[in-house]
Design an enzyme around this catalytic site. Structure first.
Site, PDB file in Angstrom:
ATOM      1  N   HIS A 182       0.854  -1.197   0.000  1.00 56.90           N
ATOM      2  CA  HIS A 182       0.000   0.000   0.000  1.00 56.90           C
ATOM      3  C   HIS A 182       0.889   1.246   0.000  1.00 56.90           C
ATOM      4  CE1 HIS A 182      -3.394  -2.615   1.752  1.00 56.90           C
ATOM      5  NE2 HIS A 182      -3.585  -2.434   0.461  1.00 56.90           N
ATOM      6  N   ALA A 183       0.648   2.105  -0.983  1.00 58.81           N
ATOM      7  CA  ALA A 183       1.574   3.196  -1.276  1.00 58.81           C
ATOM      8  C   ALA A 183       1.816   4.159  -0.113  1.00 58.81           C
ATOM      9  CB  ALA A 183       1.060   3.959  -2.497  1.00 58.81           C
ATOM     10  N   GLU A 185       1.727   3.833   3.062  1.00 55.21           N
ATOM     11  CA  GLU A 185       2.235   3.309   4.333  1.00 55.21           C
ATOM     12  C   GLU A 185       3.766   3.342   4.335  1.00 55.21           C
ATOM     13  OE1 GLU A 185       0.184  -0.503   4.354  1.00 55.21           O
ATOM     14  OE2 GLU A 185      -1.768   0.484   4.285  1.00 55.21           O
ATOM     15  N   ARG A 240      -3.280   4.838  -1.999  1.00 52.22           N
ATOM     16  CA  ARG A 240      -3.129   3.490  -1.427  1.00 52.22           C
ATOM     17  C   ARG A 240      -2.873   2.401  -2.483  1.00 52.22           C
ATOM     18  NH1 ARG A 240      -5.478  -0.108   2.651  1.00 52.22           N
ATOM     19  NH2 ARG A 240      -6.554  -1.860   1.695  1.00 52.22           N
ATOM     20  N   HIS A 310       2.660  -3.695   6.673  1.00 51.28           N
ATOM     21  CA  HIS A 310       1.725  -2.586   6.460  1.00 51.28           C
ATOM     22  C   HIS A 310       1.811  -1.595   7.627  1.00 51.28           C
ATOM     23  CE1 HIS A 310      -1.099  -4.459   3.393  1.00 51.28           C
ATOM     24  NE2 HIS A 310      -0.317  -5.470   3.698  1.00 51.28           N
ATOM     25  N   TYR A 312      -1.311   1.603   9.387  1.00 50.96           N
ATOM     26  CA  TYR A 312      -0.924   1.682  10.753  1.00 50.96           C
ATOM     27  C   TYR A 312      -1.974   0.996  11.607  1.00 50.96           C
ATOM     28  CZ  TYR A 312      -4.386   5.543  10.894  1.00 50.96           C
ATOM     29  OH  TYR A 312      -5.528   6.297  10.786  1.00 50.96           O
ATOM     30  N   TYR A 362     -11.135  -7.158  10.156  1.00 51.37           N
ATOM     31  CA  TYR A 362     -12.337  -7.322   9.348  1.00 51.37           C
ATOM     32  C   TYR A 362     -12.066  -8.361   8.265  1.00 51.37           C
ATOM     33  CZ  TYR A 362      -9.437  -3.605   7.229  1.00 51.37           C
ATOM     34  OH  TYR A 362      -8.375  -2.867   6.770  1.00 51.37           O
ATOM     35  N   GLU A 384       0.935  -4.876  10.969  1.00 47.85           N
ATOM     36  CA  GLU A 384       0.568  -3.453  10.868  1.00 47.85           C
ATOM     37  C   GLU A 384       1.456  -2.723  11.865  1.00 47.85           C
ATOM     38  OE1 GLU A 384      -1.811  -1.934   9.018  1.00 47.85           O
ATOM     39  OE2 GLU A 384      -3.162  -3.537   8.372  1.00 47.85           O
TER      40      GLU A 384
HETATM   41  N1  ARG Z   1      -5.006  -3.293   6.509  1.00 48.54           N
HETATM   42  C1  ARG Z   1      -4.787  -4.438   5.688  1.00 48.54           C
HETATM   43  C2  ARG Z   1      -5.684  -4.350   4.484  1.00 48.54           C
HETATM   44  O1  ARG Z   1      -6.746  -3.797   4.572  1.00 48.54           O
HETATM   45  C3  ARG Z   1      -5.049  -5.678   6.479  1.00 48.54           C
HETATM   46  C4  ARG Z   1      -4.463  -6.885   5.890  1.00 48.54           C
HETATM   47  C5  ARG Z   1      -4.815  -8.133   6.636  1.00 48.54           C
HETATM   48  N2  ARG Z   1      -4.613  -9.252   5.783  1.00 48.54           N
HETATM   49  C6  ARG Z   1      -5.366  -9.499   4.716  1.00 48.54           C
HETATM   50  N3  ARG Z   1      -5.102 -10.505   3.978  1.00 48.54           N
HETATM   51  N4  ARG Z   1      -6.341  -8.733   4.378  1.00 48.54           N
HETATM   52  O2  ARG Z   1      -5.330  -4.808   3.423  1.00 48.54           O
HETATM   53 ZN    ZN Z   2      -1.892  -1.665   4.166  1.00 47.80          ZN
END
Ligand code: ARG
Ligand code: ZN
Length: 429
Positions: A182-183, A185, A240, A310, A312, A362, A384
């Protein structure tokens, strides 16, 4: 005299006006906690209708009652957004009153300033400088570092993996670390650089890293999403996704961590190209995803551990994120991240949450960690890093060292555990 005064006022009109409306003309990051369903709906609307950038949660879909929302509000929509909040009696706090100052601080490269005490690794670096660093690191360590080109990005930037290898033991296993999927971060690529530097400096003097490197090679991809990262340095700090375009839409970019083939584009991802969690046209539709997936597929028999970095929110996560079901070795993974979080707390007095992705944050399908796990890499993690929202993506350079050392401790703890387990004698036949 009067004429002169009028002339002076006219010449400086823009500046005088700016100071008069000082608070209105600056970008801000707001922390907003909706208290009712109506307020939730208003907030969802604000973050989609106006030019803002949602920091937390990742998508308006996840906004819910009594949970903090972190929203980046650019100067030009500040008044409209605040009016709207006021009209619906939604209270807010200013999390960052002057994010532009922080952005500037993050981009400052004071390497030329002899008074500066920070090292190269305690600063953020542009993509160009990271490419230079990759090259120089290989040249300075020809026996241990190899650079492997695994593919290229949508805009045709190279994807380089550094291979750290201190010996040629037969049947050597390996660990993979990727950063910068993700850009925005920025602490993530900073960690990959930190890890390489630490490994090269402390091999033979720190017993944990020595043990790890003696037993496994490490593959490090410092910037998985170079186009996005470059874009955050030149155009939009809050970007992102990657920067791919598609005939069918004017919106740019795919969320690379929703583009892997793990329950792809089910609940927790979006098929709408304009959202931040767009899953792409099909699994591995993006060249960045494909390059990583191809590399791991062709090395799946040696790669034992997968890490994706990643920020935060300070969490140590493991599969699954794409389903609420438990992974087959759930308790083993849970024990590993629990120990890592405990060590971080003891050494650095900082709290990290831990658990499976879906249960800790989530549902988020199409993630790299779940995909790697399903490929057969049974020790798969997403970290994270700092912080928990004080600075968010705009973590000041002075915090890099602590943030990276915490993550390093977690990586070492888990890697050592894996070395230990795989070296332990198997039960006698
Ligand atoms: N913040 C990350 C995302 O939204 C959480 C990653 C957790 N792992 C996953 N495979 N989604 O991408
Ligand atoms: Zn991320």
């Amino acid at each position: 005299m009067k004429a002169l005064l009028i002339l002076f006022v006219l010449m400086n009109l823009d500046k005088l006006l700016k100071t008069a409306h000082c608070t209105e003309t600056q970008d801000q990051v707001l922390s907003i906690t909706p208290k009712t369903q109506e307020q939730v709906d208003i907030l969802k609307n604000v973050s989609t209708q106006y030019e803002t950038a949602l920091w937390q949660p990742v998508s308006p879909h996840y906004i819910k009652e009594d949970t903090q929302v972190h929203l980046y509000v650019p100067a030009n929509s500040s008044e409209t957004v605040k009016d709207l909040l006021k009209r619906h009696a939604i209270t807010h706090e200013v999390l960052l009153a002057n994010p532009n100052e922080l952005i500037e601080m993050q981009m400052r490269n004071d390497s030329t300033d002899p008074r500066s005490s920070s090292t190269f690794y305690e600063r953020y670096h542009s993509l160009e400088n990271i490419y230079f660093w990759i090259n120089r690191t290989q040249q300075d360590n020809p026996d241990t570092v190899k650079v492997i080109l695994i593919g290229s990005s949508f805009e045709k930037r190279p994807l380089y993996v550094l291979k750290l290898s201190v010996n040629n033991r037969p049947n050597k296993k390996a660990m993979w670390i990727d950063c910068g999927i993700h850009a925005r971060e920025w602490i993530s690529p900073a960690f990959c650089l930190w890890f390489v530097q630490y490994s090269l400096s402390f091999y033979q003097s720190n017993k944990e890293i020595t043990n790890i490197l003696d037993n496994m090679d490490v593959y490090i991809l410092p910037v998985l999403n170079p186009d996005g990262y470059h874009y955050t340095w030149t155009t939009n700090r809050m970007w992102r996704k990657n920067r791919s375009t598609n005939m069918s839409t004017k919106c740019i970019g795919v969320d690379l961590n929703r583009n892997f083939d793990a329950n792809w584009c089910t609940e927790g991802a979006s098929d709408q190209p304009c959202t931040e969690i767009y899953c792409g046209a099909f699994p591995e539709s993006e060249p960045e995803t494909q390059a990583v997936a191809d590399f791991l597929r062709s090395h799946k028999d040696i790669v034992q551990i997968y890490f994706s970095i990643h920020s935060y929110s300070q969490m140590l996560l493991f599969p699954y994120s794409c389903t609420l079901e438990e992974a087959e070795n759930h308790s083993e993974l849970l024990e590993m991240v629990r120990e890592a979080a405990q060590k971080i707390q003891r050494h650095y007095r900082n709290i990290y949450k831990y658990g499976s992705g879906a249960n800790t944050i989530y549902l988020a399908p199409g993630g790299s960690d779940d995909w790697a796990y399903k490929l057969g890499i049974k020790y798969s993690f997403t970290f994270e890093l700092q912080d928990r929202g004080s600075y968010g993506f705009l973590l000041p350079p002075s915090h890099i060292s602590k943030a990276c050392n915490e993550a390093l401790l977690a990586v070492k703890t888990i890697a050592l555990k894996v070395v230990e387990k795989t070296q332990a004698p198997t039960t006698p036949a």
